[in-house]
Design a protein around this motif. Structure first.
Motif, mmCIF file in Angstrom:
data_model
loop_
_atom_site.group_PDB
_atom_site.id
_atom_site.type_symbol
_atom_site.label_atom_id
_atom_site.label_comp_id
_atom_site.label_asym_id
_atom_site.label_seq_id
_atom_site.Cartn_x
_atom_site.Cartn_y
_atom_site.Cartn_z
ATOM 1 N N ILE A 46 0.618 -1.237 0.285
ATOM 2 C CA ILE A 46 0.139 -0.055 -0.262
ATOM 3 C C ILE A 46 0.894 1.312 0.009
ATOM 4 N N ALA A 47 1.921 1.096 0.875
ATOM 5 C CA ALA A 47 2.747 2.438 0.855
ATOM 6 C C ALA A 47 3.521 2.815 -0.370
ATOM 7 N N ALA A 48 3.956 1.569 -1.098
ATOM 8 C CA ALA A 48 4.566 1.743 -2.507
ATOM 9 C C ALA A 48 3.507 1.931 -3.803
ATOM 10 N N GLY A 49 2.264 1.605 -3.385
ATOM 11 C CA GLY A 49 0.935 1.985 -4.370
ATOM 12 C C GLY A 49 1.261 0.756 -5.530
ATOM 13 N N GLU A 50 1.840 -0.461 -5.066
ATOM 14 C CA GLU A 50 2.043 -1.379 -5.830
ATOM 15 C C GLU A 50 0.524 -1.885 -6.535
ATOM 16 N N TYR A 51 0.614 -1.849 -7.902
ATOM 17 C CA TYR A 51 -0.500 -2.312 -8.644
ATOM 18 C C TYR A 51 -1.839 -1.759 -8.173
ATOM 19 N N GLY A 52 -1.820 -0.528 -7.744
ATOM 20 C CA GLY A 52 -3.081 0.245 -7.335
ATOM 21 C C GLY A 52 -3.522 -0.544 -6.188
ATOM 22 N N ILE A 53 -2.974 -1.316 -5.419
ATOM 23 C CA ILE A 53 -3.828 -1.995 -4.367
ATOM 24 C C ILE A 53 -4.358 -1.057 -3.429
ATOM 25 N N GLN A 54 -3.948 -0.199 -3.243
ATOM 26 C CA GLN A 54 -4.325 1.034 -2.090
ATOM 27 C C GLN A 54 -6.042 1.630 -2.574
ATOM 28 N N TYR A 55 -6.319 1.155 -3.853
ATOM 29 C CA TYR A 55 -7.855 1.398 -4.150
ATOM 30 C C TYR A 55 -8.876 0.576 -4.062
ATOM 31 N N LEU A 56 -8.394 -0.461 -3.510
ATOM 32 C CA LEU A 56 -9.234 -1.594 -3.384
ATOM 33 C C LEU A 56 -9.845 -1.291 -1.764
ATOM 34 N N ASP A 57 -11.098 -1.826 -1.653
ATOM 35 C CA ASP A 57 -12.034 -1.676 -0.583
ATOM 36 C C ASP A 57 -11.226 -1.976 0.702
ATOM 37 N N TYR A 58 -11.234 -1.196 1.728
ATOM 38 C CA TYR A 58 -10.492 -1.744 2.981
ATOM 39 C C TYR A 58 -10.824 -3.198 3.506
ATOM 40 N N LYS A 59 -12.273 -3.549 3.523
ATOM 41 C CA LYS A 59 -12.555 -4.728 4.019
ATOM 42 C C LYS A 59 -11.937 -5.851 3.011
ATOM 43 N N VAL A 60 -11.737 -5.718 1.472
ATOM 44 C CA VAL A 60 -10.951 -6.394 1.000
ATOM 45 C C VAL A 60 -9.640 -6.814 1.109
ATOM 46 N N LEU A 61 -9.181 -5.779 1.433
ATOM 47 C CA LEU A 61 -7.648 -5.470 1.850
ATOM 48 C C LEU A 61 -7.426 -6.365 3.281
ATOM 49 N N VAL A 62 -8.434 -6.271 3.935
ATOM 50 C CA VAL A 62 -8.294 -6.995 5.401
ATOM 51 C C VAL A 62 -8.739 -8.520 5.018
ATOM 52 N N GLN A 63 -9.341 -8.879 4.308
ATOM 53 C CA GLN A 63 -9.812 -10.299 4.091
ATOM 54 C C GLN A 63 -8.492 -10.783 3.364
ATOM 55 N N ILE A 64 -7.689 -10.362 2.635
ATOM 56 C CA ILE A 64 -6.368 -10.472 1.969
ATOM 57 C C ILE A 64 -5.318 -10.752 2.824
ATOM 58 N N LEU A 65 -5.279 -9.764 3.812
ATOM 59 C CA LEU A 65 -4.279 -9.717 5.138
ATOM 60 C C LEU A 65 -4.442 -10.875 5.846
ATOM 61 N N ALA A 66 -5.909 -11.488 6.082
ATOM 62 C CA ALA A 66 -6.220 -12.177 6.698
ATOM 63 C C ALA A 66 -5.825 -13.550 6.295
ATOM 64 N N GLU A 67 -6.097 -13.830 4.839
ATOM 65 C CA GLU A 67 -5.958 -15.106 4.265
ATOM 66 C C GLU A 67 -4.540 -15.230 4.061
ATOM 67 N N THR A 68 -3.542 -14.423 3.875
ATOM 68 C CA THR A 68 -2.314 -14.476 3.310
ATOM 69 C C THR A 68 -1.285 -14.352 4.572
ATOM 70 N N GLU A 69 -1.475 -13.574 5.512
ATOM 71 C CA GLU A 69 -0.579 -13.360 6.515
ATOM 72 C C GLU A 69 -0.924 -13.261 7.884
ATOM 73 N N LEU A 70 -1.974 -13.185 8.196
ATOM 74 C CA LEU A 70 -2.378 -13.113 9.654
ATOM 75 C C LEU A 70 -1.781 -14.205 10.665
ATOM 76 N N GLN A 71 -1.884 -15.380 10.301
ATOM 77 C CA GLN A 71 -1.346 -16.429 11.113
ATOM 78 C C GLN A 71 -0.107 -16.220 11.523
ATOM 79 N N THR A 72 0.620 -16.017 10.177
ATOM 80 C CA THR A 72 2.426 -15.682 10.486
ATOM 81 C C THR A 72 2.374 -14.651 11.451
ATOM 82 N N LEU A 73 1.656 -13.428 11.235
ATOM 83 C CA LEU A 73 2.190 -12.350 12.006
ATOM 84 C C LEU A 73 1.617 -12.540 13.340
#
Length: 76
Positions: A46-73
């Motif tokens: 998001i900070a880098a603006g990679e692929y325009g990811i910052q324009y996705l809905d925040y709920k979608v972004l949280v879902q992505i985070l939960a599915e890909t990184e949450l358990q590790t973090l």
């Protein structure tokens, strides 16, 4: 206002929404949600603006985070 200022303000507000929704949806306190978010690859993208990811809905972004990184973090 110039475009860079608006983009920075937008990203800051987006981060607030992500952290708040992450805390709510995963039953976390705010400091834990902040730690998870700021240590995630998602935050970097998001900070880098990679692929325009910052324009996705925040709920979608949280879902992505939960599915890909949450358990590790959570177990760091």
């Amino acid at each position: 206002m110039d475009g860079e200022v608006l983009e920075k303000a937008y990203k800051e507000r987006l981060e607030e929404k992500i952290i708040s929704y992450l805390a709510e949806s995963e039953n976390l306190d705010l400091p834990t949600a902040m730690d998870i978010y700021y240590n995630s690859k998602l935050a970097d993208r998001i900070a880098a603006g990679e692929y325009g990811i910052q324009y996705l809905d925040y709920k979608v972004l949280v879902q992505i985070l939960a599915e890909t990184e949450l358990q590790t973090l959570l177990h760091k």
